[in-house]
Design a protein around this motif. Structure first.
Motif, PDB file in Angstrom:
ATOM      1  N   LEU A 147       0.837  -1.212   0.000  1.00  0.00           N
ATOM      2  CA  LEU A 147       0.000   0.000   0.000  1.00  0.00           C
ATOM      3  C   LEU A 147       0.870   1.259   0.000  1.00  0.00           C
ATOM      4  CD1 LEU A 147      -2.729   1.385  -0.061  1.00  0.00           C
ATOM      5  CD2 LEU A 147      -2.886   1.120   2.432  1.00  0.00           C
ATOM      6  N   VAL A 148       2.009   1.210   0.693  1.00  0.00           N
ATOM      7  CA  VAL A 148       2.949   2.338   0.653  1.00  0.00           C
ATOM      8  C   VAL A 148       3.338   2.612  -0.799  1.00  0.00           C
ATOM      9  CG1 VAL A 148       5.348   2.997   1.174  1.00  0.00           C
ATOM     10  CG2 VAL A 148       3.861   2.158   3.005  1.00  0.00           C
ATOM     11  N   GLU A 149       3.656   1.551  -1.534  1.00  0.00           N
ATOM     12  CA  GLU A 149       4.073   1.717  -2.942  1.00  0.00           C
ATOM     13  C   GLU A 149       2.917   2.216  -3.812  1.00  0.00           C
ATOM     14  OE1 GLU A 149       5.648  -2.079  -4.089  1.00  0.00           O
ATOM     15  OE2 GLU A 149       7.453  -1.859  -2.847  1.00  0.00           O
ATOM     16  N   LEU A 150       1.760   1.588  -3.663  1.00  0.00           N
ATOM     17  CA  LEU A 150       0.599   1.990  -4.474  1.00  0.00           C
ATOM     18  C   LEU A 150       0.194   3.424  -4.164  1.00  0.00           C
ATOM     19  CD1 LEU A 150      -1.494  -1.301  -4.167  1.00  0.00           C
ATOM     20  CD2 LEU A 150      -0.342  -0.463  -6.230  1.00  0.00           C
ATOM     21  N   ASN A 151       0.353   3.826  -2.898  1.00  0.00           N
ATOM     22  CA  ASN A 151       0.016   5.194  -2.511  1.00  0.00           C
ATOM     23  C   ASN A 151       0.959   6.202  -3.172  1.00  0.00           C
ATOM     24  OD1 ASN A 151      -1.477   7.160  -0.923  1.00  0.00           O
ATOM     25  ND2 ASN A 151       0.387   7.360   0.317  1.00  0.00           N
ATOM     26  N   VAL A 152       2.251   5.894  -3.205  1.00  0.00           N
ATOM     27  CA  VAL A 152       3.212   6.785  -3.866  1.00  0.00           C
ATOM     28  C   VAL A 152       2.852   6.937  -5.346  1.00  0.00           C
ATOM     29  CG1 VAL A 152       5.601   6.955  -4.694  1.00  0.00           C
ATOM     30  CG2 VAL A 152       5.153   6.446  -2.287  1.00  0.00           C
ATOM     31  N   ILE A 153       2.565   5.811  -6.000  1.00  0.00           N
ATOM     32  CA  ILE A 153       2.227   5.853  -7.429  1.00  0.00           C
ATOM     33  C   ILE A 153       0.965   6.691  -7.653  1.00  0.00           C
ATOM     34  CG2 ILE A 153       1.440   4.428  -9.376  1.00  0.00           C
ATOM     35  CD1 ILE A 153       3.370   2.221  -8.208  1.00  0.00           C
ATOM     36  N   GLU A 154      -0.010   6.521  -6.782  1.00  0.00           N
ATOM     37  CA  GLU A 154      -1.257   7.294  -6.885  1.00  0.00           C
ATOM     38  C   GLU A 154      -0.985   8.794  -6.727  1.00  0.00           C
ATOM     39  OE1 GLU A 154      -4.146   5.918  -7.646  1.00  0.00           O
ATOM     40  OE2 GLU A 154      -5.403   7.704  -7.442  1.00  0.00           O
ATOM     41  N   GLN A 155      -0.125   9.138  -5.787  1.00  0.00           N
ATOM     42  CA  GLN A 155       0.161  10.565  -5.557  1.00  0.00           C
ATOM     43  C   GLN A 155       0.920  11.171  -6.739  1.00  0.00           C
ATOM     44  OE1 GLN A 155      -1.692  11.570  -3.091  1.00  0.00           O
ATOM     45  NE2 GLN A 155      -2.001   9.390  -2.693  1.00  0.00           N
ATOM     46  N   VAL A 156       1.801  10.400  -7.349  1.00  0.00           N
ATOM     47  CA  VAL A 156       2.500  10.872  -8.555  1.00  0.00           C
ATOM     48  C   VAL A 156       1.480  11.131  -9.666  1.00  0.00           C
ATOM     49  CG1 VAL A 156       4.125  10.233 -10.396  1.00  0.00           C
ATOM     50  CG2 VAL A 156       4.704   9.772  -7.997  1.00  0.00           C
ATOM     51  N   GLN A 157       0.495  10.221  -9.776  1.00  0.00           N
ATOM     52  CA  GLN A 157      -0.534  10.429 -10.797  1.00  0.00           C
ATOM     53  C   GLN A 157      -1.384  11.655 -10.482  1.00  0.00           C
ATOM     54  OE1 GLN A 157      -2.076   6.432 -11.051  1.00  0.00           O
ATOM     55  NE2 GLN A 157      -0.562   5.895 -12.607  1.00  0.00           N
ATOM     56  N   HIS A 158      -1.599  11.921  -9.200  1.00  0.00           N
ATOM     57  CA  HIS A 158      -2.319  13.153  -8.839  1.00  0.00           C
ATOM     58  C   HIS A 158      -1.554  14.385  -9.329  1.00  0.00           C
ATOM     59  CE1 HIS A 158      -4.709  11.268  -5.253  1.00  0.00           C
ATOM     60  NE2 HIS A 158      -5.001  10.716  -6.402  1.00  0.00           N
ATOM     61  N   LEU A 159      -0.231  14.352  -9.229  1.00  0.00           N
ATOM     62  CA  LEU A 159       0.561  15.482  -9.736  1.00  0.00           C
ATOM     63  C   LEU A 159       0.318  15.679 -11.230  1.00  0.00           C
ATOM     64  CD1 LEU A 159       4.032  14.865  -8.017  1.00  0.00           C
ATOM     65  CD2 LEU A 159       2.440  16.725  -7.512  1.00  0.00           C
ATOM     66  N   ARG A 174       8.728  20.105 -18.854  1.00  0.00           N
ATOM     67  CA  ARG A 174       9.099  19.742 -17.505  1.00  0.00           C
ATOM     68  C   ARG A 174       7.895  19.998 -16.615  1.00  0.00           C
ATOM     69  NH1 ARG A 174       9.362  24.168 -14.628  1.00  0.00           N
ATOM     70  NH2 ARG A 174       9.661  26.124 -15.681  1.00  0.00           N
ATOM     71  N   PRO A 175       7.855  19.511 -15.404  1.00  0.00           N
ATOM     72  CA  PRO A 175       8.855  18.683 -14.729  1.00  0.00           C
ATOM     73  C   PRO A 175       8.607  17.189 -14.992  1.00  0.00           C
ATOM     74  CG  PRO A 175       7.082  19.229 -13.206  1.00  0.00           C
ATOM     75  CD  PRO A 175       6.728  19.877 -14.516  1.00  0.00           C
ATOM     76  N   VAL A 176       9.671  16.409 -14.794  1.00  0.00           N
ATOM     77  CA  VAL A 176       9.541  14.959 -14.750  1.00  0.00           C
ATOM     78  C   VAL A 176       9.067  14.603 -13.334  1.00  0.00           C
ATOM     79  CG1 VAL A 176      10.747  12.761 -15.024  1.00  0.00           C
ATOM     80  CG2 VAL A 176      11.428  14.741 -16.412  1.00  0.00           C
ATOM     81  N   LEU A 177       8.124  13.673 -13.261  1.00  0.00           N
ATOM     82  CA  LEU A 177       7.571  13.272 -11.959  1.00  0.00           C
ATOM     83  C   LEU A 177       8.135  11.904 -11.563  1.00  0.00           C
ATOM     84  CD1 LEU A 177       3.837  14.143 -12.785  1.00  0.00           C
ATOM     85  CD2 LEU A 177       5.621  15.673 -11.886  1.00  0.00           C
ATOM     86  N   HIS A 178       8.476  11.766 -10.300  1.00  0.00           N
ATOM     87  CA  HIS A 178       9.094  10.520  -9.829  1.00  0.00           C
ATOM     88  C   HIS A 178       8.382  10.023  -8.575  1.00  0.00           C
ATOM     89  CE1 HIS A 178      12.797  11.383 -12.263  1.00  0.00           C
ATOM     90  NE2 HIS A 178      12.444  12.630 -12.011  1.00  0.00           N
ATOM     91  N   GLY A 179       8.305   8.708  -8.430  1.00  0.00           N
ATOM     92  CA  GLY A 179       7.803   8.094  -7.208  1.00  0.00           C
ATOM     93  C   GLY A 179       8.839   7.157  -6.633  1.00  0.00           C
ATOM     94  N   TRP A 180       9.292   7.468  -5.432  1.00  0.00           N
ATOM     95  CA  TRP A 180      10.318   6.660  -4.762  1.00  0.00           C
ATOM     96  C   TRP A 180       9.793   6.180  -3.408  1.00  0.00           C
ATOM     97  CZ3 TRP A 180      15.133  10.463  -5.082  1.00  0.00           C
ATOM     98  CH2 TRP A 180      15.478  10.659  -6.428  1.00  0.00           C
ATOM     99  N   VAL A 181      10.396   5.088  -2.915  1.00  0.00           N
ATOM    100  CA  VAL A 181      10.096   4.641  -1.554  1.00  0.00           C
ATOM    101  C   VAL A 181      11.414   4.462  -0.810  1.00  0.00           C
ATOM    102  CG1 VAL A 181       9.052   2.878  -0.094  1.00  0.00           C
ATOM    103  CG2 VAL A 181       8.010   3.430  -2.256  1.00  0.00           C
ATOM    104  N   GLY A 198       3.836  15.045 -20.431  1.00  0.00           N
ATOM    105  CA  GLY A 198       2.896  14.608 -21.461  1.00  0.00           C
ATOM    106  C   GLY A 198       2.319  13.222 -21.247  1.00  0.00           C
ATOM    107  N   GLU A 199       2.844  12.491 -20.264  1.00  0.00           N
ATOM    108  CA  GLU A 199       2.302  11.150 -19.964  1.00  0.00           C
ATOM    109  C   GLU A 199       1.121  11.283 -19.010  1.00  0.00           C
ATOM    110  OE1 GLU A 199       4.877   7.923 -18.604  1.00  0.00           O
ATOM    111  OE2 GLU A 199       6.507   8.753 -19.801  1.00  0.00           O
ATOM    112  N   HIS A 200      -0.065  11.394 -19.568  1.00  0.00           N
ATOM    113  CA  HIS A 200      -1.260  11.606 -18.747  1.00  0.00           C
ATOM    114  C   HIS A 200      -1.718  10.301 -18.110  1.00  0.00           C
ATOM    115  CE1 HIS A 200      -1.990  15.783 -20.000  1.00  0.00           C
ATOM    116  NE2 HIS A 200      -1.402  15.403 -21.107  1.00  0.00           N
ATOM    117  N   SER A 201      -2.322  10.413 -16.904  1.00  0.00           N
ATOM    118  CA  SER A 201      -2.759   9.205 -16.200  1.00  0.00           C
ATOM    119  C   SER A 201      -4.068   8.686 -16.779  1.00  0.00           C
ATOM    120  CB  SER A 201      -2.921   9.496 -14.709  1.00  0.00           C
ATOM    121  OG  SER A 201      -4.011  10.361 -14.468  1.00  0.00           O
ATOM    122  N   HIS A 202      -5.033   9.583 -17.016  1.00  0.00           N
ATOM    123  CA  HIS A 202      -6.335   9.189 -17.546  1.00  0.00           C
ATOM    124  C   HIS A 202      -6.908  10.384 -18.283  1.00  0.00           C
ATOM    125  CE1 HIS A 202     -10.530   8.008 -17.825  1.00  0.00           C
ATOM    126  NE2 HIS A 202     -10.183   6.782 -17.481  1.00  0.00           N
TER     127      HIS A 202
END
Ligand code: CO
Length: 211
Positions: A147-159, A174-181, A198-202
């Protein structure tokens, strides 16, 4: 000695240390900032952004909250994000979570924590999105880690879903968005996701800019 006095004494030693690098260290630092990165991390005392990345003062613009959340009604986070992207012109935005996150653990519990329930609710929403995958993990620590990982990915997509981020993508690539744990058990950062401009989530979150 009172505990807080240690911090003030440490500060004096730190100033001496930095002045060894050059007597203009602080006067030059005070002139301006030009950070390359925005770091959105957890408030947890064990995840100091500069320490774990070896970054120097001036390199990271930092926002921290419980469980490194990107909530689209959070004007504190949004203000930090807009300022860093539009004025400071950061090239990278990093959302950094950490295994063993108390916020994530609390969100997975049924405990009533009062006001903070409403903050943790956003993590519960991430759980619900991935409930099938998470419910299948028997080991509790493993489920929390996932869930920690999925949450980070979700927050990156929110950005990626924020209009002024998309506008900056279009205008400046720019900017490039990153998700790290961050793994407190080993000290290492785990690189989970990179989202290029340019990489849109949905499609539903995608804005068309006419000007
Ligand atoms: Co945390």
């Amino acid at each position: 000695m009172e505990a807080y006095n240690k911090l003030l004494l440490n500060n004096k030693a730190w100033v001496e240390d930095k002045l060894q690098l050059g007597e203009d260290y602080f006067s030059e630092m005070a002139l301006e900032q030009n950070p390359t990165f925005l770091w959105i991390g957890c408030s947890d005392s064990r995840v100091p952004a500069e320490d774990v990345t070896g970054a120097q003062p001036g390199e990271l613009f930092v926002h921290r909250n419980i469980a490194n959340m990107v909530i689209h009604t959070d004007y504190s986070m949004l203000s930090v994000l807009q300022f860093s992207v539009e004025v400071l012109k950061v090239k990278h935005v990093i959302v950094c979570g950490h295994y063993g996150c108390g916020g994530v653990k609390a969100a997975m519990s049924k405990s009533d924590f009062g006001l903070i329930n409403n903050w943790l609710r956003h993590i519960k929403d991430v759980y619900r999105l991935h409930a099938t995958q998470l419910d299948a993990i028997v080991d509790v620590t493993e489920r929390q880690d996932k869930l920690v990982e999925l949450n980070v990915i979700e927050q990156v997509q929110h950005l990626a879903d924020i209009s002024f981020v998309q506008r900056t993508w279009e205008d400046h690539q720019r900017p490039v968005l990153h998700g790290w744990v961050y793994d407190m058990r080993t000290g290492y950062l785990n690189n989970l996701i990179k989202v290029d401009p340019g990489e849109h989530s949905h499609d539903v979150y995608r804005y068309d800019f006419l000007t």
